[in-house]
Design an enzyme around this catalytic site. Structure first.
Site, PDB file in Angstrom:
ATOM      1  CG  HIS A 199      -6.065   8.358 -47.032  1.00 17.20           C
ATOM      2  ND1 HIS A 199      -5.391   7.626 -46.089  1.00 17.20           N
ATOM      3  CD2 HIS A 199      -6.402   9.527 -46.455  1.00 17.20           C
ATOM      4  CE1 HIS A 199      -5.286   8.360 -44.992  1.00 17.20           C
ATOM      5  NE2 HIS A 199      -5.885   9.519 -45.191  1.00 17.20           N
ATOM      6  NE  ARG A 306      -6.867  12.871 -44.279  1.00 15.71           N
ATOM      7  CZ  ARG A 306      -8.150  12.717 -43.912  1.00 15.71           C
ATOM      8  NH1 ARG A 306      -9.121  13.252 -44.610  1.00 15.71           N
ATOM      9  NH2 ARG A 306      -8.446  12.012 -42.837  1.00 15.71           N
ATOM     10  NE  ARG A 342      -2.671  15.886 -42.167  1.00 10.96           N
ATOM     11  CZ  ARG A 342      -3.277  14.704 -42.275  1.00 10.96           C
ATOM     12  NH1 ARG A 342      -3.838  14.162 -41.206  1.00 10.96           N
ATOM     13  NH2 ARG A 342      -3.353  14.086 -43.418  1.00 10.96           N
ATOM     14  CD  GLU A 442      -2.472  12.254 -36.360  1.00  8.18           C
ATOM     15  OE1 GLU A 442      -3.420  11.734 -36.949  1.00  8.18           O
ATOM     16  OE2 GLU A 442      -1.619  12.946 -36.947  1.00  8.18           O
ATOM     17  CG  ASP A 466      -3.201   8.026 -37.655  1.00  5.48           C
ATOM     18  OD1 ASP A 466      -2.963   6.865 -38.033  1.00  5.48           O
ATOM     19  OD2 ASP A 466      -3.104   9.013 -38.395  1.00  5.48           O
ATOM     20  CB  CYS A 513     -10.137  16.675 -38.127  1.00  5.28           C
ATOM     21  SG  CYS A 513      -8.465  16.152 -37.767  1.00  5.28           S
TER      22      CYS A 513
HETATM   23  C1  PEP Z   1      -6.727  10.961 -38.309  1.00  5.80           C
HETATM   24  O1  PEP Z   1      -5.729  10.266 -38.076  1.00  5.80           O
HETATM   25  O2  PEP Z   1      -7.819  10.834 -37.700  1.00  5.80           O
HETATM   26  C2  PEP Z   1      -6.669  12.026 -39.328  1.00  5.80           C
HETATM   27  C3  PEP Z   1      -7.606  12.932 -39.428  1.00  5.80           C
HETATM   28  O3  PEP Z   1      -5.627  12.021 -40.183  1.00  5.80           O
HETATM   29  P1  PEP Z   1      -5.398  10.951 -41.373  1.00  5.80           P
HETATM   30  O4  PEP Z   1      -6.659  10.150 -41.529  1.00  5.80           O
HETATM   31  O5  PEP Z   1      -5.066  11.787 -42.555  1.00  5.80           O
HETATM   32  O6  PEP Z   1      -4.251  10.164 -40.846  1.00  5.80           O
HETATM   33 MG    MG Z   2      -3.826  10.823 -38.833  1.00  5.05          MG
END
Ligand code: PEP
Ligand code: MG
Length: 591
Positions: A199, A306, A342, A442, A466, A513
């Site tokens: 992140h 998010r 989300r 995911e 994921d 996404c």
């Molecule tokens: C993903 O897993 O692609 C996603 C969009 O969620 P995050 O990156 O927040 O886990």
């Molecule tokens: Mg994810």
């Protein structure tokens, strides 16, 4: 080749994490090796030593609060919460009492005692090999470093206090460093560890700060004051770049800026292909303050909000009202475009400091994460659902659950959503009764039962970050196996194709996404496979839309068919790259 100071030019290859080119002096953040003197004190000095410790803690507290407020002002309360976690560590009575006891018993100086006690905590945590605990270790390391620097009379390394532009080299981008990036003088980031989907890196990308990660020992090779060039397009770092290299990259940078201008020129136009089909292109955000960027770069809505930022780094969860205010701000800013919010995805690399979440896990990415947490903490979940529902009175809101792995989870989540609706009805609170509900896809099992999930939701949104990690069993933040994290793996193409077919059969729209949707190489494939929308980091919107406007949908479909038959990741990558090059090659011909 030698540079102007007769130093040898060195090229280090890492993983390209955020595009762009920057060069300048390095500022190394060393997280481990502060030199701590060991001094034995006369017993008459002990009370003064303890007093010095207490005064330093007090000063450090003021300093953390200052950084916190600075970050809150520039980035919002959500991002600032990491510093609340730091205050908790700073004020931890066990850590303080144990240090004082050691000073009194051993008569050693407080720097030595404090660093020993903190190191013992870190060692115990390190032995647990648990991602959640590791995150807490990062907090303890950050805070310990700050206290020790203050005790030693050194200046703490606050990124936003940099007075001139610097390339920051660090073992990893700690959450507190990431929170200080915006508005700082940091022109690029290079790290030993890290991955494209962590992140902190997603944050650098959204701030357009070039970053190269996975460089293994770059913090050992560099010292503050060294000169480097960072190529975030290719993942290279050039130490002591020569004049010729700087000139070549200067040209490259200018050409890339011109290309970016070309992308941005028409980015507010819809992403309509040459054969007249339009893909919906949305932006990913972490809070309402990012909505202007989504709109400015041409996003037709928010495809992924998010919501974790408000929860991370605080000892308490935000109230329904606090959340409602944030969601409402986003919804109002995006009017009349939709905002897909989300629900909480805590766990994995999005950890909280709230105490009731703390528990040891062997493998947090596979553990008590996201919807699993929410289904057990129904009050927390319902607070959030009510807040989201209330925001729906101010514009188009859709709700999306993360980490759904089975139909039962989706049914249970919907049941709690219905309870939240009922509570609002009883309160006579306004909300949209027709808010759409989606399931993130995911986890591979969700694809396998997609036809069943489709009976209980209005849309799917693929989290490729994921999905790829779980499908290929490759930890998305482990740089040692980053080469195995392959969006171009045939299994990824097949699973996406299987999902699109199942969704089309049930007439459920599918968005994407994850970061794969922001990589222009993969956009034609996703569209050709059947995606109805994609959602990307706001800064990636212009390029993605530009690409879509240059291609034909029917060619993307043919591409997807061709790629689905390929068996080798390399062949898949080459096929997608050459499709991309045919569309965009003329733009890049000089770079
Ligand atoms: C993903 O897993 O692609 C996603 C969009 O969620 P995050 O990156 O927040 O886990
Ligand atoms: Mg994810």
């Amino acid at each position: 080749m030698l540079d102007r100071n007769n130093k040898k030019e060195e090229i280090v290859q890492g993983v390209a994490a955020s595009p762009g080119v920057a060069h300048g002096e390095v500022f190394v953040i060393h997280q481990r090796d502060l030199e701590i003197p060991v001094l034995e004190l006369e017993s008459t000095y002990i009370p003064r030593e303890i007093e010095r410790f207490e005064r330093t803690l007090f000063e450090t507290r003021k300093e953390i609060l200052r950084v916190r407020n600075e970050v809150a002002e520039r980035l919002g309360e959500g991002e600032a919460k990491i510093f609340d976690a730091h205050l908790l560590v700073l004020e931890d009575t066990a850590l303080i009492d144990e240090t004082i006891r050691q000073v009194e018993e051993t008569h050693y100086n407080v720097e030595h005692c404090y660093s020993e006690v903190a190191q013992r905590y870190i060692d115990v945590f390190a032995a647990l090999d648990d991602e959640y605990i590791k995150e807490r270790m990062t907090d303890i390391r950050d805070v310990t470093r700050r206290v020790l620097q203050n005790l030693l009379g050194q200046t703490a390394q606050n990124l936003y206090e940099l007075t001139s532009e610097r390339v920051v080299a660090s073992e990893d981008v700690s959450p507190s460093d990431a929170a200080q990036l915006e508005g700082s003088k940091v022109i690029a980031v290079v790290t030993d560890a890290g991955s494209r989907t962590s992140h902190a890196v997603i944050m650098a990308r959204s701030l357009k700060i070039p970053a190269v990660v996975g460089l293994h020992d770059i913090t050992k090779r560099l010292s503050s004051g060294d000169y480097v060039l960072v190529d975030g397009y290719d993942g290279t770092v050039i130490i002591n770049p020569g004049e010729e290299t700087l000139f070549r990259y200067g040209k490259l940078k200018q050409e890339r800026l011109n290309i970016q201008k070309a992308f941005e020129k028409n980015s507010l136009l819809p992403a309509t292909t040459l054969d007249g089909k339009t893909l919906k292109v949305f932006g990913n955000i972490g809070g309402p303050e990012e909505c202007p960027a989504v709109l400015g770069y041409g996003g037709g809505g928010v495809g992924l909000y998010r919501t974790e930022a408000m929860f991370i780094g605080s000892d308490r969860f935000p109230t329904e009202e606090e959340q409602f205010q944030a969601y409402r701000r986003a919804v109002e800013a995006m009017q009349p475009n939709p905002v897909i919010i989300r629900t909480l995805d805590l766990g994995g690399d999005k950890m909280v400091s709230s105490f009731h979440f703390a528990q040891e896990e062997e493998n947090p990415f596979m553990g008590f994460r996201a919807i699993r947490f929410c289904l057990e903490h129904r009050d927390v979940f319902k607070d959030q659902l009510r807040a989201i529902l209330r925001a729906s009175a101010f514009g188009e809101v859709r709700i999306m659950y993360p980490m759904i792995s089975s139909v039962e989870e989706l049914i249970q989540a919907n049941r709690i959503l219905e309870e939240a609706r009922e509570e609002l009805r009883n309160r006579h609170a306004a909300f949209d009764e027709k808010v759409q509900v989606g399931s993130m896809i995911e986890i591979p099992s969700a694809v396998i039962v997609a036809d069943l999930l489709a009976e209980h939701c209005d849309f799917f949104s693929v989290g490729t970050n994921d999905l790829i990690q779980y499908l290929l069993a490759v930890d998305r933040v482990n740089d040692r196996i980053a080469h195995l994290y392959q969006p171009n793996h045939p299994a990824v193409v097949r699973i996406l194709s299987q999902l699109m077919e199942a969704a089309q059969a049930k007439k459920v729209p599918v968005g994407v996404c994850g970061e794969m949707a922001a990589d222009p190489i993969y956009v034609p494939l996703l569209y050709g496979l059947g995606a109805d929308s994609i959602s990307v980091t706001p800064t990636s919107l212009p390029e993605v839309k530009y690409l879509l406007r240059r291609m034909k949908f029917k060619d993307a479909q043919a591409l997807a068919k061709k790629v689905a038959k390929l068996t080798d990741p390399e062949a898949i990558y080459m096929t997608l790259s050459s499709f991309y090059a045919q569309l965009m090659g003329d733009l890049f011909k000089d770079t």
